[in-house]
Design a protein around this motif. Structure first.
Motif, PDB file in Angstrom:
ATOM      1  N   LYS A 199       8.144 109.302  35.223  1.00 48.86           N
ATOM      2  CA  LYS A 199       9.029 108.286  35.307  1.00 48.86           C
ATOM      3  C   LYS A 199       9.992 108.087  34.167  1.00 48.86           C
ATOM      4  N   PHE A 200       9.110 108.258  32.983  1.00 55.95           N
ATOM      5  CA  PHE A 200      10.153 108.171  31.400  1.00 55.95           C
ATOM      6  C   PHE A 200      11.318 109.152  31.667  1.00 55.95           C
ATOM      7  N   GLN A 201      10.969 110.506  32.165  1.00 59.69           N
ATOM      8  CA  GLN A 201      12.088 111.344  32.223  1.00 59.69           C
ATOM      9  C   GLN A 201      12.928 111.095  33.105  1.00 59.69           C
ATOM     10  N   ARG A 202      12.746 110.511  34.319  1.00 61.05           N
ATOM     11  CA  ARG A 202      13.641 109.928  35.238  1.00 61.05           C
ATOM     12  C   ARG A 202      14.507 109.014  34.594  1.00 61.05           C
ATOM     13  N   GLN A 203      13.874 107.966  34.125  1.00 63.81           N
ATOM     14  CA  GLN A 203      14.913 106.862  33.305  1.00 63.81           C
ATOM     15  C   GLN A 203      15.863 107.313  32.497  1.00 63.81           C
ATOM     16  N   LEU A 204      15.404 108.625  31.645  1.00 61.44           N
ATOM     17  CA  LEU A 204      16.502 108.727  30.515  1.00 61.44           C
ATOM     18  C   LEU A 204      17.195 110.257  31.280  1.00 61.44           C
ATOM     19  N   GLY A 205      17.204 110.321  32.555  1.00 60.73           N
ATOM     20  CA  GLY A 205      17.824 111.493  32.915  1.00 60.73           C
ATOM     21  C   GLY A 205      19.379 111.727  32.475  1.00 60.73           C
ATOM     22  N   LYS A 234      -2.171 100.551  36.867  1.00 63.93           N
ATOM     23  CA  LYS A 234      -1.134 101.202  36.824  1.00 63.93           C
ATOM     24  C   LYS A 234      -0.555 101.498  35.565  1.00 63.93           C
ATOM     25  N   GLY A 235       0.009 102.503  35.398  1.00 57.41           N
ATOM     26  CA  GLY A 235       0.886 102.990  34.202  1.00 57.41           C
ATOM     27  C   GLY A 235       2.069 101.799  33.791  1.00 57.41           C
ATOM     28  N   VAL A 236       1.923 101.332  32.579  1.00 56.00           N
ATOM     29  CA  VAL A 236       2.722 100.327  32.239  1.00 56.00           C
ATOM     30  C   VAL A 236       4.309 100.803  31.543  1.00 56.00           C
ATOM     31  N   CYS A 237       3.992 101.337  30.500  1.00 59.48           N
ATOM     32  CA  CYS A 237       5.251 102.158  29.716  1.00 59.48           C
ATOM     33  C   CYS A 237       4.651 103.269  28.641  1.00 59.48           C
ATOM     34  N   VAL A 238       5.332 104.220  28.233  1.00 59.89           N
ATOM     35  CA  VAL A 238       5.226 105.093  27.313  1.00 59.89           C
ATOM     36  C   VAL A 238       5.305 104.617  25.918  1.00 59.89           C
ATOM     37  N   ILE A 239       4.492 104.853  25.016  1.00 59.62           N
ATOM     38  CA  ILE A 239       4.503 104.563  23.740  1.00 59.62           C
ATOM     39  C   ILE A 239       4.465 105.544  22.767  1.00 59.62           C
ATOM     40  N   ASN A 297      16.449 100.989  24.716  1.00 65.06           N
ATOM     41  CA  ASN A 297      17.571 100.258  25.062  1.00 65.06           C
ATOM     42  C   ASN A 297      18.038 100.620  26.226  1.00 65.06           C
ATOM     43  N   PHE A 298      17.953 102.142  26.597  1.00 69.40           N
ATOM     44  CA  PHE A 298      18.283 102.999  27.530  1.00 69.40           C
ATOM     45  C   PHE A 298      17.456 102.525  28.651  1.00 69.40           C
ATOM     46  N   VAL A 299      16.013 102.672  28.372  1.00 69.69           N
ATOM     47  CA  VAL A 299      15.097 102.458  29.692  1.00 69.69           C
ATOM     48  C   VAL A 299      15.035 101.049  30.113  1.00 69.69           C
ATOM     49  N   ALA A 300      15.323 100.262  29.002  1.00 75.87           N
ATOM     50  CA  ALA A 300      15.442  98.784  29.515  1.00 75.87           C
ATOM     51  C   ALA A 300      16.494  98.278  30.568  1.00 75.87           C
ATOM     52  N   GLU A 301      17.627  98.998  30.159  1.00 79.97           N
ATOM     53  CA  GLU A 301      18.722  99.060  31.241  1.00 79.97           C
ATOM     54  C   GLU A 301      18.573  99.743  32.602  1.00 79.97           C
ATOM     55  N   SER A 302      17.694 100.795  32.556  1.00 80.32           N
ATOM     56  CA  SER A 302      17.320 101.379  33.899  1.00 80.32           C
ATOM     57  C   SER A 302      16.244 100.627  34.595  1.00 80.32           C
ATOM     58  N   LEU A 303      15.344  99.654  33.816  1.00 82.45           N
ATOM     59  CA  LEU A 303      14.570  98.814  34.549  1.00 82.45           C
ATOM     60  C   LEU A 303      15.358  97.585  34.933  1.00 82.45           C
ATOM     61  N   LYS A 304      16.144  97.230  34.518  1.00 81.34           N
ATOM     62  CA  LYS A 304      16.984  95.954  35.095  1.00 81.34           C
ATOM     63  C   LYS A 304      17.802  96.301  36.260  1.00 81.34           C
ATOM     64  N   LYS A 305      18.231  97.511  36.379  1.00 82.36           N
ATOM     65  CA  LYS A 305      19.040  98.077  37.473  1.00 82.36           C
ATOM     66  C   LYS A 305      17.972  98.177  38.583  1.00 82.36           C
ATOM     67  N   ASP A 358      10.015  95.168  35.672  1.00 82.24           N
ATOM     68  CA  ASP A 358       9.946  94.246  34.594  1.00 82.24           C
ATOM     69  C   ASP A 358      10.159  94.857  33.101  1.00 82.24           C
ATOM     70  N   VAL A 359      11.131  94.380  32.698  1.00 82.08           N
ATOM     71  CA  VAL A 359      11.750  94.821  31.436  1.00 82.08           C
ATOM     72  C   VAL A 359      10.907  94.531  30.203  1.00 82.08           C
ATOM     73  N   SER A 360      10.266  93.195  30.459  1.00 80.93           N
ATOM     74  CA  SER A 360       9.327  92.845  29.422  1.00 80.93           C
ATOM     75  C   SER A 360       8.244  93.829  28.765  1.00 80.93           C
ATOM     76  N   ARG A 361       7.752  94.469  29.907  1.00 75.26           N
ATOM     77  CA  ARG A 361       6.615  95.385  29.857  1.00 75.26           C
ATOM     78  C   ARG A 361       6.631  96.967  30.044  1.00 75.26           C
ATOM     79  N   GLY A 362       7.965  97.182  30.805  1.00 75.74           N
ATOM     80  CA  GLY A 362       8.326  98.590  31.244  1.00 75.74           C
ATOM     81  C   GLY A 362       8.774  99.401  29.831  1.00 75.74           C
ATOM     82  N   THR A 363       8.917  99.011  28.938  1.00 77.91           N
ATOM     83  CA  THR A 363       9.160  99.817  27.584  1.00 77.91           C
ATOM     84  C   THR A 363       8.982  99.143  26.285  1.00 77.91           C
TER      85      THR A 363
END
Length: 362
Positions: A137-143, A230-235, A69-77, A81-86
């Protein structure tokens, strides 16, 4: 886990129509996973959580929901693409984060990410860079995520000091009567005992920050877009816990830049490929951007040594205990694995200055 069971539990989740098929999916060793198709053609993933490994599914899913949910908010800001970014996990119809079936099995569901692939090896040019960029990027989004609020789903997973103690305990107990056979290997591991505390001491002193860490940063835990590459998201977020980004970086390099295999019987094959190190480091540093501190950046090379040393300790501990943790194919399997990690960490030790120069140049 029968597909009929997977199909039946889908009715307990808040999806918009009936599930009509469930097909086993992936090659994971922990959870049983199924691709689920709904009547309207939408695809979801249903997973039976392995509660032998993850004792508390409630804490596990609290971590997973919080981070995604935190990554989704980061993507929105960022307008991404929230639908594929997490990954997007689905609650049950009762509003819970997972479902327990009548047999006591824990289940979860999330939306399937279409037109993206998880690769087991860097079979295409640029795959390692993209995986590294996505992890960075995952680290940056959750910084800004409050890492201290996460549960430790596997306590002391990357605590190398604790791993060293477990190793010494195993030597002293010698449960399988093997210590004398591998006395030279034990001596080598003891030689580097002072390195075990490099990361834990930096965390304890506040020299480096406690962060959200993935803790299983293999190439196949990143989805790569089929069209763009390109990388889409971390799973595979089950091991997301508080820790250091050095765990993720060091373990990635240990896995991806070893010229040999993890149980290679020909140790001449085993050495650190500096070209692959540079490719991963380049992607990771671009992905994380300014979110990394100078102290963390300084410790990136030695983190590769520490995480390799840690796995050597774990393989040796299991060998001495009688192969009770890692799956083995023959009696000496864990000692061959240990020797690969020892050879790799010794090569890493020789190349630390070159690795530091590469980091400084990026």
């Amino acid at each position: 886990m029968p597909t009929e069971k997977a199909l039946s539990v889908c009715s307990q989740f808040d999806i918009n129509c009936k599930a009509v098929s469930a097909i086993p999916f992936g090659n994971g060793h922990i959870n049983s996973t199924f691709i689920v198709t709904l009547e309207n053609g939408e695809l979801y993933v249903a997973q039976n959580i392995n509660t032998y490994v993850f004792k508390d599914p409630e804490q596990l899913m609290d971590n997973v929901f919080g981070v995604t949910n935190f990554v989704a908010e980061s993507l929105k800001k960022c307008g991404e693409d929230v639908s594929r970014g997490t990954l997007h996990f689905i609650k049950t119809k009762e509003g819970k984060k997972f479902y327990v079936d009548p047999d006591g099995n824990a289940w979860r569901m999330y939306r399937y990410v279409d037109k993206a692939t998880a690769y087991d090896s860097a079979e295409k040019e640029g795959l390692l860079f993209e995986a590294a960029y996505t992890f960075g990027k995952f680290q940056r989004q959750l910084g800004d995520y409050p890492a201290e609020t996460l549960y430790e789903t596997i306590p002391d997973f990357h605590n190398t000091v604790a791993r060293y103690k477990a190793f010494e305990d195993a030597v002293a107990l010698d449960a399988a009567g093997r210590a004398e056979l591998v006395s030279e290997d034990i001596a080598v591991l003891r030689k580097y005992a002072d390195r075990a505390s490099v990361i834990t001491s930096a965390l304890d002193s506040g020299t480096i920050p406690i962060r959200v860490t993935h803790n299983d940063t293999k190439l196949n835990n990143v989805l790569i877009d089929d069209a763009s590459g390109k990388g889409v998201c971390v799973i595979d977020l089950d091991t997301v816990m508080p820790g250091s980004l050095l765990y993720d970086f060091g373990d990635s390099i240990r896995f991806a830049a070893n010229n040999g295999t993890e149980d290679d019987k020909d140790l001449s094959n085993v050495w650190l490929n500096l070209d692959l190190f540079k490719e991963f480091a380049d992607g990771f540093l671009l992905g994380i951007g300014e979110a990394i501190t100078e102290a963390e950046k300084e410790l990136l090379p030695v983190s590769v040594f520490v995480l390799t040393y840690e796995l050597a300790l774990r393989f040796m501990t299991d060998y001495l205990n009688g192969d009770v943790y890692f799956k083995t194919k023959y009696p000496e399997h864990n000692i061959f694995r240990t020797r690969v990690q020892i050879r790799l960490m010794q090569d890493i030790d020789k190349k630390l200055d070159e690795m530091k120069h590469i980091i400084d140049s990026l």
